[in-house]
Write a protein that holds these residues in place. Structure first.
Motif, PDB file in Angstrom:
ATOM      1  N   ASN A   6      35.313  96.837  40.119  1.00  0.00           N
ATOM      2  CA  ASN A   6      35.164  95.435  39.748  1.00  0.00           C
ATOM      3  C   ASN A   6      36.271  95.032  38.773  1.00  0.00           C
ATOM      4  OD1 ASN A   6      32.801  95.419  41.260  1.00  0.00           O
ATOM      5  ND2 ASN A   6      31.484  95.815  39.497  1.00  0.00           N
ATOM      6  N   HIS A   7      36.518  93.722  38.694  1.00  0.00           N
ATOM      7  CA  HIS A   7      37.542  93.197  37.797  1.00  0.00           C
ATOM      8  C   HIS A   7      37.004  91.992  37.040  1.00  0.00           C
ATOM      9  CE1 HIS A   7      40.084  95.543  40.538  1.00  0.00           C
ATOM     10  NE2 HIS A   7      40.967  95.574  39.548  1.00  0.00           N
ATOM     11  N   SER A   8      37.617  91.751  35.894  1.00  0.00           N
ATOM     12  CA  SER A   8      37.360  90.554  35.098  1.00  0.00           C
ATOM     13  C   SER A   8      38.684  89.827  34.933  1.00  0.00           C
ATOM     14  CB  SER A   8      36.774  90.941  33.732  1.00  0.00           C
ATOM     15  OG  SER A   8      36.533  89.792  32.944  1.00  0.00           O
ATOM     16  N   LEU A   9      38.671  88.536  35.121  1.00  0.00           N
ATOM     17  CA  LEU A   9      39.900  87.741  35.110  1.00  0.00           C
ATOM     18  C   LEU A   9      39.673  86.454  34.343  1.00  0.00           C
ATOM     19  CD1 LEU A   9      42.784  87.043  36.205  1.00  0.00           C
ATOM     20  CD2 LEU A   9      41.658  86.144  38.256  1.00  0.00           C
ATOM     21  N   PHE A  10      40.610  86.136  33.459  1.00  0.00           N
ATOM     22  CA  PHE A  10      40.619  84.810  32.834  1.00  0.00           C
ATOM     23  C   PHE A  10      41.828  84.058  33.349  1.00  0.00           C
ATOM     24  CE2 PHE A  10      42.410  81.838  29.815  1.00  0.00           C
ATOM     25  CZ  PHE A  10      41.345  80.969  29.652  1.00  0.00           C
ATOM     26  N   ILE A  11      41.613  82.796  33.728  1.00  0.00           N
ATOM     27  CA  ILE A  11      42.714  81.954  34.190  1.00  0.00           C
ATOM     28  C   ILE A  11      42.739  80.633  33.426  1.00  0.00           C
ATOM     29  CG2 ILE A  11      42.626  82.953  36.505  1.00  0.00           C
ATOM     30  CD1 ILE A  11      41.344  80.208  37.364  1.00  0.00           C
ATOM     31  N   LEU A  33      48.471  82.556  40.075  1.00  0.00           N
ATOM     32  CA  LEU A  33      47.253  82.865  40.829  1.00  0.00           C
ATOM     33  C   LEU A  33      47.571  83.617  42.119  1.00  0.00           C
ATOM     34  CD1 LEU A  33      45.166  79.604  40.348  1.00  0.00           C
ATOM     35  CD2 LEU A  33      44.831  81.820  39.251  1.00  0.00           C
ATOM     36  N   ALA A  34      48.674  83.246  42.770  1.00  0.00           N
ATOM     37  CA  ALA A  34      49.067  83.967  43.982  1.00  0.00           C
ATOM     38  C   ALA A  34      49.393  85.423  43.657  1.00  0.00           C
ATOM     39  CB  ALA A  34      50.268  83.280  44.623  1.00  0.00           C
ATOM     40  N   LYS A  35      50.064  85.646  42.533  1.00  0.00           N
ATOM     41  CA  LYS A  35      50.400  87.013  42.130  1.00  0.00           C
ATOM     42  C   LYS A  35      49.135  87.811  41.814  1.00  0.00           C
ATOM     43  CE  LYS A  35      53.141  89.621  38.758  1.00  0.00           C
ATOM     44  NZ  LYS A  35      54.094  89.523  37.620  1.00  0.00           N
ATOM     45  N   LEU A  36      48.234  87.210  41.065  1.00  0.00           N
ATOM     46  CA  LEU A  36      47.006  87.915  40.702  1.00  0.00           C
ATOM     47  C   LEU A  36      46.179  88.262  41.942  1.00  0.00           C
ATOM     48  CD1 LEU A  36      46.168  85.783  37.562  1.00  0.00           C
ATOM     49  CD2 LEU A  36      46.557  88.262  37.552  1.00  0.00           C
ATOM     50  N   VAL A 122      39.290  74.748  42.668  1.00  0.00           N
ATOM     51  CA  VAL A 122      40.755  74.651  42.639  1.00  0.00           C
ATOM     52  C   VAL A 122      41.405  76.042  42.590  1.00  0.00           C
ATOM     53  CG1 VAL A 122      42.742  73.871  41.296  1.00  0.00           C
ATOM     54  CG2 VAL A 122      40.858  72.296  41.762  1.00  0.00           C
ATOM     55  N   PRO A 123      41.065  76.891  41.608  1.00  0.00           N
ATOM     56  CA  PRO A 123      41.699  78.216  41.610  1.00  0.00           C
ATOM     57  C   PRO A 123      41.312  79.078  42.803  1.00  0.00           C
ATOM     58  CG  PRO A 123      40.029  78.082  39.884  1.00  0.00           C
ATOM     59  CD  PRO A 123      40.232  76.699  40.396  1.00  0.00           C
ATOM     60  N   LEU A 124      40.053  78.980  43.267  1.00  0.00           N
ATOM     61  CA  LEU A 124      39.657  79.804  44.406  1.00  0.00           C
ATOM     62  C   LEU A 124      40.386  79.394  45.685  1.00  0.00           C
ATOM     63  CD1 LEU A 124      35.820  80.421  43.984  1.00  0.00           C
ATOM     64  CD2 LEU A 124      37.746  81.873  43.308  1.00  0.00           C
ATOM     65  N   LYS A 125      40.641  78.120  45.844  1.00  0.00           N
ATOM     66  CA  LYS A 125      41.381  77.665  47.027  1.00  0.00           C
ATOM     67  C   LYS A 125      42.818  78.171  46.992  1.00  0.00           C
ATOM     68  CE  LYS A 125      42.141  73.497  49.827  1.00  0.00           C
ATOM     69  NZ  LYS A 125      41.320  73.897  50.987  1.00  0.00           N
ATOM     70  N   LEU A 126      43.375  78.314  45.790  1.00  0.00           N
ATOM     71  CA  LEU A 126      44.724  78.854  45.671  1.00  0.00           C
ATOM     72  C   LEU A 126      44.745  80.369  45.886  1.00  0.00           C
ATOM     73  CD1 LEU A 126      45.854  76.747  42.606  1.00  0.00           C
ATOM     74  CD2 LEU A 126      46.859  76.646  44.887  1.00  0.00           C
ATOM     75  N   MET A 127      43.730  81.058  45.401  1.00  0.00           N
ATOM     76  CA  MET A 127      43.702  82.520  45.514  1.00  0.00           C
ATOM     77  C   MET A 127      43.203  82.985  46.878  1.00  0.00           C
ATOM     78  SD  MET A 127      42.235  83.587  41.744  1.00  0.00           S
ATOM     79  CE  MET A 127      42.648  85.348  41.888  1.00  0.00           C
ATOM     80  N   ARG A 247      35.733  94.513  27.275  1.00  0.00           N
ATOM     81  CA  ARG A 247      35.738  95.040  25.901  1.00  0.00           C
ATOM     82  C   ARG A 247      36.869  96.055  25.702  1.00  0.00           C
ATOM     83  NH1 ARG A 247      31.181  95.116  28.112  1.00  0.00           N
ATOM     84  NH2 ARG A 247      30.897  97.371  28.137  1.00  0.00           N
ATOM     85  N   CYS A 248      38.070  95.666  26.156  1.00  0.00           N
ATOM     86  CA  CYS A 248      39.255  96.495  25.970  1.00  0.00           C
ATOM     87  C   CYS A 248      40.481  95.610  26.147  1.00  0.00           C
ATOM     88  CB  CYS A 248      39.281  97.666  26.956  1.00  0.00           C
ATOM     89  SG  CYS A 248      39.392  97.166  28.689  1.00  0.00           S
ATOM     90  N   ARG A 249      41.653  96.194  25.938  1.00  0.00           N
ATOM     91  CA  ARG A 249      42.890  95.449  26.153  1.00  0.00           C
ATOM     92  C   ARG A 249      43.069  95.133  27.641  1.00  0.00           C
ATOM     93  NH1 ARG A 249      47.383  98.894  22.913  1.00  0.00           N
ATOM     94  NH2 ARG A 249      46.046 100.648  23.511  1.00  0.00           N
ATOM     95  N   PRO A 250      43.636  93.977  27.974  1.00  0.00           N
ATOM     96  CA  PRO A 250      43.822  93.641  29.385  1.00  0.00           C
ATOM     97  C   PRO A 250      44.874  94.523  30.033  1.00  0.00           C
ATOM     98  CG  PRO A 250      44.851  91.991  27.981  1.00  0.00           C
ATOM     99  CD  PRO A 250      44.084  92.897  27.076  1.00  0.00           C
ATOM    100  N   ASP A 251      44.713  94.723  31.333  1.00  0.00           N
ATOM    101  CA  ASP A 251      45.694  95.479  32.104  1.00  0.00           C
ATOM    102  C   ASP A 251      46.918  94.638  32.443  1.00  0.00           C
ATOM    103  OD1 ASP A 251      44.092  97.981  32.586  1.00  0.00           O
ATOM    104  OD2 ASP A 251      42.746  96.534  33.499  1.00  0.00           O
ATOM    105  N   THR A 252      46.710  93.340  32.600  1.00  0.00           N
ATOM    106  CA  THR A 252      47.794  92.437  33.006  1.00  0.00           C
ATOM    107  C   THR A 252      47.704  91.158  32.194  1.00  0.00           C
ATOM    108  OG1 THR A 252      47.773  93.290  35.273  1.00  0.00           O
ATOM    109  CG2 THR A 252      48.794  91.135  34.934  1.00  0.00           C
ATOM    110  N   HIS A 253      48.870  90.686  31.722  1.00  0.00           N
ATOM    111  CA  HIS A 253      48.965  89.375  31.090  1.00  0.00           C
ATOM    112  C   HIS A 253      50.099  88.615  31.758  1.00  0.00           C
ATOM    113  CE1 HIS A 253      50.954  86.751  27.903  1.00  0.00           C
ATOM    114  NE2 HIS A 253      49.859  86.106  28.285  1.00  0.00           N
ATOM    115  N   ILE A 254      49.825  87.390  32.178  1.00  0.00           N
ATOM    116  CA  ILE A 254      50.855  86.503  32.721  1.00  0.00           C
ATOM    117  C   ILE A 254      50.881  85.247  31.862  1.00  0.00           C
ATOM    118  CG2 ILE A 254      51.577  85.095  34.688  1.00  0.00           C
ATOM    119  CD1 ILE A 254      50.165  87.107  36.511  1.00  0.00           C
TER     120      ILE A 254
END
Length: 272
Positions: A6-11, A33-36, A122-127, A247-254
């Motif tokens: 599973n993943h957690s994402l903030f946009i 969003l396309a990259k993620l 909006v974001p789901l239509k892009l992703m 509850r940890c540092r993110p793996d990816t930041h854009i």
């Protein structure tokens, strides 16, 4: 069969429907969003907490199997109200989440009429433009308490820990000053924007205990530029939920520019 984590994402979800209308100031957001979407497997389910749904009585959960769309914006051309995103809901999982959160002492409201707002479609239509990923939307609590929303993210991650390939999506905006959007960025206000972004990313990425990181996120109003960038807190609280799930540092930041302002996207892989 190997488990898909599973993943957690903030946009940062941009301005209303503009990302779907080929508006040039949202190119960076669309690219992010396309990259993620390529960095994680297509999820089996998306659970979305959007800044645009606040429930004063508790946490509301949309349990509809066929949710419609809520065009919660105004003043745009007809095309903005003809947007379609016919994803399904997931009634069984939504009811399970409601029961699970109730057992954690969280007051729950079942929603069977409200459509998915633009912070969702909006974001789901892009992703996921084919609308082939089921979506369950959950509200923010209208009390807007930061600690509560960190804990809500943790509860949601625990609730889906035995499921494979679920995406917990916090949809907000790390810069959300409506007056500033109308005026546009100038040197001083861009400085506030950069200061707050720098503080936020340092807080999320720097080596520290998770207790300390959580305390800093809860006390975000003391950060440089914070109250200019977030006059109200609802667009930042989905980040508290996304962080609380991991509850940890993110793996990816854009970091990208949206409407002239710097904004962030953050991704975590959740532990089994």
């Amino acid at each position: 069969m190997e488990r898909i984590m599973n993943h957690s994402l903030f946009i940062s979800h941009g301005g209303g429907p503009l990302p779907l209308l080929a508006e040039p100031s949202h190119t960076g957001m669309c690219d992010a969003l396309a990259k993620l979407a390529t960095q994680i497997p297509k999820p089996q389910l998306v659970i979305v907490i959007s800044a645009h749904w606040l429930s004063q009585e508790g946490v509301a959960i949309n349990t509809q199997q066929q949710p419609n769309l809520l065009y919660d914006y105004y003043g745009f051309d007809r095309a903005a109200y003809d947007i379609a995103y016919p994803c399904t809901g997931h009634t069984r999982v939504a009811n399970y989440l409601a029961s699970y959160l109730q057992h954690q002492g969280i007051p729950i409201l079942i929603e069977q009429q409200r459509g998915l707002d633009h912070g969702v479609f909006v974001p789901l239509k892009l992703m996921y433009p084919d609308a082939d990923v089921p979506c369950v939307q959950i509200s923010l609590h209208g009390g807007l308490d930061e600690r509560f929303h960190v804990e809500l993210g943790q509860h949601l991650a625990n609730a889906v820990a035995d499921l494979d390939n679920v995406l917990l999506l916090g949809s907000g905006f790390t810069f959300h000053n409506m007056a500033a959007f109308k005026k546009g960025p100038i040197d001083d206000t861009q400085g506030y924007n950069r200061q707050f972004e720098d503080w936020l990313i340092h807080t999320l990425q720097a080596p520290m205990s998770e207790k300390q990181r959580q305390q800093q996120l809860i006390a975000w109003r003391t950060a440089p530029g914070a109250l200019y960038c977030q006059p109200t807190s609802e667009h930042l609280l989905p980040l508290h939920c996304a962080y609380g799930a991991a509850r940890c540092r993110p793996d990816t930041h854009i970091s990208t520019e949206i409407m002239g302002w710097q904004a962030s996207f953050l991704l975590w892989q959740l532990e089994a």
